[in-house]
Design a protein around this motif. Structure first.
Motif, PDB file in Angstrom:
ATOM      1  N   ARG A 131       7.464  37.125  26.687  1.00 18.48           N
ATOM      2  CA  ARG A 131       8.690  36.416  26.305  1.00 18.48           C
ATOM      3  C   ARG A 131       8.493  34.895  26.280  1.00 18.48           C
ATOM      4  O   ARG A 131       9.443  34.150  26.108  1.00 18.48           O
ATOM      5  CB  ARG A 131       9.817  36.771  27.266  1.00 18.48           C
ATOM      6  CG  ARG A 131      10.243  38.207  27.187  1.00 18.48           C
ATOM      7  CD  ARG A 131      11.400  38.467  28.155  1.00 18.48           C
ATOM      8  NE  ARG A 131      11.816  39.841  28.091  1.00 18.48           N
ATOM      9  CZ  ARG A 131      11.309  40.818  28.837  1.00 18.48           C
ATOM     10  NH1 ARG A 131      10.372  40.551  29.722  1.00 18.48           N
ATOM     11  NH2 ARG A 131      11.743  42.056  28.712  1.00 18.48           N
ATOM     12  N   ASP A 173      10.163  32.818  23.728  1.00 21.28           N
ATOM     13  CA  ASP A 173      11.626  32.802  23.807  1.00 21.28           C
ATOM     14  C   ASP A 173      12.143  31.691  24.717  1.00 21.28           C
ATOM     15  O   ASP A 173      13.234  31.189  24.516  1.00 21.28           O
ATOM     16  CB  ASP A 173      12.167  34.138  24.337  1.00 21.28           C
ATOM     17  CG  ASP A 173      11.915  35.290  23.389  1.00 21.28           C
ATOM     18  OD1 ASP A 173      11.670  35.049  22.186  1.00 21.28           O
ATOM     19  OD2 ASP A 173      11.962  36.447  23.849  1.00 21.28           O
ATOM     20  N   LYS A 178      20.550  43.068  32.725  1.00 23.47           N
ATOM     21  CA  LYS A 178      21.307  44.205  32.194  1.00 23.47           C
ATOM     22  C   LYS A 178      20.356  45.173  31.522  1.00 23.47           C
ATOM     23  O   LYS A 178      20.490  46.375  31.657  1.00 23.47           O
ATOM     24  CB  LYS A 178      22.358  43.724  31.190  1.00 23.47           C
ATOM     25  CG  LYS A 178      23.497  42.977  31.815  1.00 23.47           C
ATOM     26  CD  LYS A 178      24.507  42.541  30.758  1.00 23.47           C
ATOM     27  CE  LYS A 178      25.603  41.719  31.385  1.00 23.47           C
ATOM     28  NZ  LYS A 178      26.553  41.201  30.391  1.00 23.47           N
ATOM     29  N   ASP A 179      19.398  44.632  30.777  1.00 20.80           N
ATOM     30  CA  ASP A 179      18.397  45.431  30.073  1.00 20.80           C
ATOM     31  C   ASP A 179      17.071  44.695  30.184  1.00 20.80           C
ATOM     32  O   ASP A 179      16.913  43.612  29.611  1.00 20.80           O
ATOM     33  CB  ASP A 179      18.808  45.602  28.612  1.00 20.80           C
ATOM     34  CG  ASP A 179      17.780  46.341  27.765  1.00 20.80           C
ATOM     35  OD1 ASP A 179      16.713  46.723  28.289  1.00 20.80           O
ATOM     36  OD2 ASP A 179      18.044  46.520  26.564  1.00 20.80           O
ATOM     37  N   ASN A 211      14.343  45.180  28.837  1.00 16.64           N
ATOM     38  CA  ASN A 211      13.588  45.104  27.590  1.00 16.64           C
ATOM     39  C   ASN A 211      14.190  44.147  26.567  1.00 16.64           C
ATOM     40  O   ASN A 211      13.574  43.883  25.545  1.00 16.64           O
ATOM     41  CB  ASN A 211      13.462  46.501  26.974  1.00 16.64           C
ATOM     42  CG  ASN A 211      12.681  47.427  27.882  1.00 16.64           C
ATOM     43  OD1 ASN A 211      11.610  47.085  28.356  1.00 16.64           O
ATOM     44  ND2 ASN A 211      13.239  48.594  28.162  1.00 16.64           N
ATOM     45  N   ALA A 212      15.376  43.620  26.846  1.00 14.66           N
ATOM     46  CA  ALA A 212      16.038  42.704  25.912  1.00 14.66           C
ATOM     47  C   ALA A 212      15.346  41.345  25.934  1.00 14.66           C
ATOM     48  O   ALA A 212      14.703  40.974  26.909  1.00 14.66           O
ATOM     49  CB  ALA A 212      17.507  42.546  26.297  1.00 14.66           C
ATOM     50  N   SER A 213      15.488  40.615  24.835  1.00 19.05           N
ATOM     51  CA  SER A 213      14.945  39.267  24.767  1.00 19.05           C
ATOM     52  C   SER A 213      15.811  38.436  23.831  1.00 19.05           C
ATOM     53  O   SER A 213      15.863  38.758  22.637  1.00 19.05           O
ATOM     54  CB  SER A 213      13.501  39.303  24.277  1.00 19.05           C
ATOM     55  OG  SER A 213      12.906  38.047  24.390  1.00 19.05           O
ATOM     56  N   ARG A 246      17.235  37.968  27.835  1.00 19.75           N
ATOM     57  CA  ARG A 246      17.927  38.872  28.746  1.00 19.75           C
ATOM     58  C   ARG A 246      19.292  38.328  29.142  1.00 19.75           C
ATOM     59  O   ARG A 246      19.491  37.130  29.206  1.00 19.75           O
ATOM     60  CB  ARG A 246      17.113  39.060  30.017  1.00 19.75           C
ATOM     61  CG  ARG A 246      15.782  39.712  29.790  1.00 19.75           C
ATOM     62  CD  ARG A 246      15.143  39.902  31.117  1.00 19.75           C
ATOM     63  NE  ARG A 246      13.768  40.360  31.006  1.00 19.75           N
ATOM     64  CZ  ARG A 246      13.101  40.844  32.024  1.00 19.75           C
ATOM     65  NH1 ARG A 246      13.650  40.916  33.215  1.00 19.75           N
ATOM     66  NH2 ARG A 246      11.874  41.252  31.874  1.00 19.75           N
ATOM     67  N   SER A 247      20.196  39.258  29.433  1.00 20.12           N
ATOM     68  CA  SER A 247      21.488  38.921  30.019  1.00 20.12           C
ATOM     69  C   SER A 247      21.440  39.340  31.481  1.00 20.12           C
ATOM     70  O   SER A 247      20.813  40.341  31.827  1.00 20.12           O
ATOM     71  CB  SER A 247      22.619  39.669  29.311  1.00 20.12           C
ATOM     72  OG  SER A 247      22.713  39.254  27.974  1.00 20.12           O
TER      73      SER A 247
END
Length: 113
Positions: free
Chosen positions: A38, A41, A74-75, A77-79, A81-82
């Motif tokens: 990441r 990001d 929260k997840d 794997n998200a990018s 992330r929250s």
């Protein structure tokens, strides 16, 4: 005027990290974000610039020691992330062992856990 992250301003007493990124290696908690997938990001984000300043301050003023505030994603794997939850780690104190002052990549190991 320099912009700073309100999350970092709030967390002056500790550094925020995602709990899934801190690993237990033979009884030592290790946070190593070198080569993080990441990286692109967050390298240019305001919070990363402020994190670099805070890690430099910890290195130069506190022998590299800092406390940790854990973030639960929260997840995972998200990018980007929250954050689902944030909580201070009651006992974890880490020491900065390496820092790339350009990208913000760094490595830290637990001193107290």
């Amino acid at each position: 005027m320099e912009l700073v992250s309100e999350i970092w301003r709030w967390a002056r007493g500790g550094a925020h990290y995602m709990e899934d990124e801190i690993k237990n290696l033979n009884g030592t908690m290790v946070l190593d974000v070198y080569g993080n997938p990441r990286l692109a990001d967050w390298t240019n984000r305001i919070g990363n610039r402020e994190r670099i300043r805070n890690l430099l301050w910890a290195r130069d003023q506190c022998g590299g020691l800092f406390r940790v505030v854990m973030n639960r994603a929260k997840d995972i794997n998200a990018s980007p992330r929250s954050i689902l939850a944030t909580f201070p780690h009651e006992t974890l104190v880490m020491r900065l062992t390496d820092l790339n002052e350009i990208t913000g990549e760094f490595r830290a190991e637990s001193v107290y856990f």
